[in-house]
Motif scaffolding. Structure first.
Motif, PDB file in Angstrom:
ATOM      1  N   UNK A  32     -67.977  49.113  66.957  1.00 58.48           N
ATOM      2  CA  UNK A  32     -68.569  50.257  66.751  1.00 58.48           C
ATOM      3  C   UNK A  32     -67.552  51.601  67.162  1.00 58.48           C
ATOM      4  N   UNK A  33     -66.438  51.275  67.810  1.00 60.54           N
ATOM      5  CA  UNK A  33     -65.426  52.349  68.433  1.00 60.54           C
ATOM      6  C   UNK A  33     -65.075  53.077  67.462  1.00 60.54           C
ATOM      7  N   UNK A  34     -64.625  52.676  66.268  1.00 67.38           N
ATOM      8  CA  UNK A  34     -64.014  53.422  65.080  1.00 67.38           C
ATOM      9  C   UNK A  34     -64.953  54.278  64.542  1.00 67.38           C
ATOM     10  N   UNK A  35     -66.346  53.983  64.426  1.00 66.15           N
ATOM     11  CA  UNK A  35     -67.210  54.594  63.616  1.00 66.15           C
ATOM     12  C   UNK A  35     -67.822  55.764  64.645  1.00 66.15           C
ATOM     13  N   UNK A  36     -67.841  55.629  66.013  1.00 73.56           N
ATOM     14  CA  UNK A  36     -68.078  56.562  66.821  1.00 73.56           C
ATOM     15  C   UNK A  36     -67.136  57.506  67.054  1.00 73.56           C
ATOM     16  N   UNK A  37     -65.800  57.227  66.895  1.00 74.13           N
ATOM     17  CA  UNK A  37     -64.556  57.957  66.831  1.00 74.13           C
ATOM     18  C   UNK A  37     -64.675  58.969  65.638  1.00 74.13           C
ATOM     19  N   UNK A  38     -64.888  58.275  64.612  1.00 71.56           N
ATOM     20  CA  UNK A  38     -65.132  59.010  63.170  1.00 71.56           C
ATOM     21  C   UNK A  38     -66.138  60.228  63.274  1.00 71.56           C
ATOM     22  N   UNK A  39     -67.456  59.715  63.681  1.00 71.06           N
ATOM     23  CA  UNK A  39     -68.627  60.590  63.814  1.00 71.06           C
ATOM     24  C   UNK A  39     -68.157  61.889  64.793  1.00 71.06           C
ATOM     25  N   UNK A  74     -51.129  50.148  56.682  1.00 74.03           N
ATOM     26  CA  UNK A  74     -52.321  49.252  55.810  1.00 74.03           C
ATOM     27  C   UNK A  74     -53.473  50.100  55.820  1.00 74.03           C
ATOM     28  N   UNK A  75     -53.955  50.690  56.732  1.00 74.39           N
ATOM     29  CA  UNK A  75     -55.119  51.505  56.905  1.00 74.39           C
ATOM     30  C   UNK A  75     -54.914  52.826  56.128  1.00 74.39           C
ATOM     31  N   UNK A 102     -60.192  58.651  58.216  1.00 77.49           N
ATOM     32  CA  UNK A 102     -60.355  57.014  57.489  1.00 77.49           C
ATOM     33  C   UNK A 102     -59.404  56.431  58.479  1.00 77.49           C
ATOM     34  N   UNK A 103     -58.044  56.582  58.603  1.00 71.13           N
ATOM     35  CA  UNK A 103     -57.099  55.662  59.278  1.00 71.13           C
ATOM     36  C   UNK A 103     -57.527  55.423  60.635  1.00 71.13           C
ATOM     37  N   UNK A 104     -58.063  56.463  61.123  1.00 73.86           N
ATOM     38  CA  UNK A 104     -58.362  56.600  62.764  1.00 73.86           C
ATOM     39  C   UNK A 104     -59.827  55.520  62.805  1.00 73.86           C
TER      40      UNK A 104
END
Length: 206
Positions: free
Chosen positions: A41-48, A152-153, A122-124
């Motif tokens: 969930x970490x990446x999605x939380x940072x994104x939001x 790659x990301x 997106x990369x983050x």
């Protein structure tokens, strides 16, 4: 619908990756679940947070939490079986990286972010959960090591951004871009490709 299904696939992959790392670090069941949730969930939380979406989607939609927690518990319960599948864990991490980097970019574009910003978001999104996992395990984050990971990301995010500029169908573009990320990551692991580091470095003289 395709984007949501794709995100759920990445969620399972990253939750498994984080849970395996926790098992190998000999954490208890609570630690395994926490690390699985953090990685997933970490990446999605940072994104939001970066996009101003509050509260973050994964914290207000219960299936995200439930699927990630169930995946982590499954890894904890059956880790002796999975322990022989270390390559499968690396593949799961590659899949999670590809899915989150590309869907993160697509979500940012859907939120009217400029293409440049969307690619960085997106990369983050792709690397965020793994970086938090490594920090909690007191390791240098994988993204900061020599392995081809963040590059790659970023490549997948740029492909999604390019598809948006060319007005290509977003669904197929996201799938193809994610496949590119997974392929680059897996081939880099297989061929042991690394990003260059500064030569002649060592411990500073006292």
């Amino acid at each position: 619908m395709l984007l949501a299904a794709f995100e759920m696939l990445g969620l399972v992959a990253f939750a498994a990756s984080g849970a395996f790392a926790a098992v190998w670090a000999r954490l208890d069941v609570f630690g395994v679940v926490v690390l699985g949730l953090t990685t997933a969930l970490g990446g999605g939380i940072i994104r939001d947070v970066l996009l101003g979406i509050t509260p973050p989607t994964t914290l207000r939609t219960w299936p995200y939490l439930a699927v990630a927690a169930a995946t982590a518990l499954a890894v904890f319960a059956f880790h002796p079986v999975f322990a022989r599948l270390r390559k499968a864990v690396l593949l799961a991490d590659a899949v999670g990286l590809g899915v989150f980097a590309t869907t993160g970019t697509a979500i940012a574009l859907g939120a009217s972010a400029p293409v440049y910003t969307a690619c960085l978001v997106g990369r983050t999104t792709g690397i965020g959960g793994g970086a938090l996992r490594d920090v909690l395990l007191r390791e240098i984050p994988l993204v900061l090591r020599r392995e081809i990971y963040a590059l790659a990301a970023l490549a997948g995010a740029v492909l999604v951004g390019a598809g948006h500029l060319l007005r290509l169908p977003p669904g197929p573009v996201t799938v193809v871009a994610a496949a590119v990320v997974v392929t680059v990551r897996v081939v880099a692991l297989w061929r042991r490709w690394n990003a260059p580091v500064a030569r002649g470095t060592g411990a500073p003289a006292e």
